[in-house]
Scaffold this active site. Structure first.
Site, PDB file in Angstrom:
ATOM      1  N   TYR A 131       7.574  48.529  28.423  1.00 23.66           N
ATOM      2  CA  TYR A 131       8.013  47.203  28.005  1.00 23.66           C
ATOM      3  C   TYR A 131       7.015  46.609  27.015  1.00 23.66           C
ATOM      4  CZ  TYR A 131      11.382  47.307  31.897  1.00 23.66           C
ATOM      5  OH  TYR A 131      12.397  47.642  32.756  1.00 23.66           O
ATOM      6  N   SER A 366      14.757  33.744  29.862  1.00 21.58           N
ATOM      7  CA  SER A 366      13.804  33.349  28.824  1.00 21.58           C
ATOM      8  C   SER A 366      13.425  31.880  28.904  1.00 21.58           C
ATOM      9  CB  SER A 366      14.386  33.647  27.431  1.00 21.58           C
ATOM     10  OG  SER A 366      15.636  33.003  27.255  1.00 21.58           O
ATOM     11  N   GLN A 370      17.247  28.566  32.671  1.00 18.68           N
ATOM     12  CA  GLN A 370      18.032  29.749  33.025  1.00 18.68           C
ATOM     13  C   GLN A 370      17.652  30.253  34.406  1.00 18.68           C
ATOM     14  OE1 GLN A 370      17.260  32.549  29.853  1.00 18.68           O
ATOM     15  NE2 GLN A 370      19.306  32.276  29.014  1.00 18.68           N
TER      16      GLN A 370
END
Length: 404
Positions: A131, A366, A370
């Protein structure tokens, strides 16, 4: 070694969304780091338990067949389940770091997300060596070190396969499993991870070598458990059989993509493994990389995920005929979401949590807004009656059926 299993292996005709996004695998950057504070010691290795004996053993009543023991955290409402049939308790919602930590969001936002998640009972944080070329692990490690939370209060998982450009820096050879995990620990600034995942199968590495290497890192105290990610049911069964044959440590969990439009593996194959050998499931991409959010209607609005660099494949998916059909199904689900008083995203996450053998669903967010929305899916889970699930299945029209 040939292993027979009744599970039907999923036919992977296309690369997964993570493969498409990661593209060519850059090598992770280096990183220095020491142990995190908080008073934790080295984890137990794989040695024996000592010679103390008990005068009497009172057997515990067996749990209901196929049931994941679930409890609710005090003050947070978070639900916790066993990871498969292991003793490890994980929050049924976890926080992932793919394409966010170290790349799409700032370090300050990443810290806010981790803090909000932890304060709301999330104890599972997932990352991988690939990642953001190692930056996600480094960002996560820096935040954990600055927060000073007790190491015993959270679960860290990382995944090994794609490390660097050299031939010896990728795959599941004994060399890369050991060295790749050590590199992850350096970036995370941890003495051990709770679970190390093999981030795909590796046909070029013998299964015995993989299982022996995973057993070694556990016995050395570098990890407490190991699992698989995007392995077929047959491959997982082979690893389990290899572990039993040579008295090694078997995998406890499979990470699998699961959402309204990706169902068969989690609904048909993994439950059988859960019952047979105790392997649980941690699922990811419950919103199909934001496709299940009702924001798309055959169009790609500004400032959405499909416009982010590296997401050209998602833009193409949204505008494809198949993508438009899936968006139509999402629109069809809106009345059910409204009836339950939730968003379609909350409905989708709760729907994933209802699958048999699923220990946790990883969230990719993000913003704190959310995250709070997605955490609200726990309230929806209790409203998913069999009748509601049948209505969802009827609208989706893709329910998996047993071939027995």
């Amino acid at each position: 070694m040939q292993v027979s299993i009744a599970c039907t292996e999923q036919n992977l005709r296309s690369r997964s969304s993570e493969d498409r996004l990661c593209g060519p695998r850059p090598g992770p950057g280096g990183g220095n780091g020491g142990p995190v504070g908080g008073g934790h010691g080295n984890p137990p290795g794989g040695g024996g338990l000592g010679s103390k004996s008990r005068t009497a053993v009172v057997p515990r009543p067996p749990a209901p067949a196929g049931a994941l023991r679930e409890s609710t955290g005090r003050g947070t409402g978070m639900k916790y389940r066993n990871l498969g049939k292991s003793g490890l308790r994980v929050s049924c919602l976890g926080l992932g770091t793919w394409v966010t930590f170290g790349s799409q969001i700032s370090d300050e936002t990443a810290e806010d997300l981790l803090t909000v998640a932890y304060e709301h009972g999330v104890n599972l944080f997932d990352t991988a060596e690939v990642y953001a070329a190692g930056k996600a692990e480094r960002t996560l490690g820096n935040i954990l070190k600055s927060k000073g939370w007790r190491r015993s209060s959270y679960v860290i998982t990382t995944k090994i396969f794609w490390g660097g450009q050299a031939e010896t820096e990728r795959g599941l050879s004994r060399k890369h499993i050991i060295e790749g995990l050590q590199g992850s620990l350096d970036r995370l600034q941890l003495e051990y991870v709770d679970i190390v995942f093999a981030n795909r199968s590796d046909p070029s590495s013998p299964m015995e070598e993989i299982v022996r290497a995973m057993t070694y890192v556990i016995n050395q105290g570098l990890a407490l458990y190991w699992g698989t990610s995007r392995w077929s049911a047959a491959e997982i069964m082979e690893a389990y059989s290899m572990a039993r044959q040579f008295n090694l440590i078997p995998p406890v969990c499979e990470q699998a993509e699961n959402h309204f439009f990706q169902r068969e593996k989690v609904e048909m194959q993994l439950p059988e493994l859960y019952h047979k050998i105790g392997v649980g499931s941690v699922t990811w991409s419950p919103l199909a990389c934001s496709l299940i959010t009702s924001k798309y209607d055959g169009q790609v609005p500004d400032a959405c995920k499909a416009t982010v660099k590296g997401y050209q494949w998602l833009k193409e998916k949204v505008q494809s005929e198949d993508g438009k059909k899936q968006q139509a199904r999402v629109t069809d689900l809106l009345p059910i979401a409204h009836q339950l008083g939730c968003t379609v995203a909350q409905l989708a996450i709760a729907w994933c949590l209802r699958s048999e053998g699923v220990s946790s669903v990883l969230l990719g967010v993000s913003s704190a807004e959310q995250l709070m929305e997605h955490l609200g899916s726990l309230q929806v889970l209790g409203q998913l009656t069999p009748q509601t699930v049948m209505e969802i299945d009827a609208l989706l029209g893709n329910k998996s059926h047993s071939k027995k």
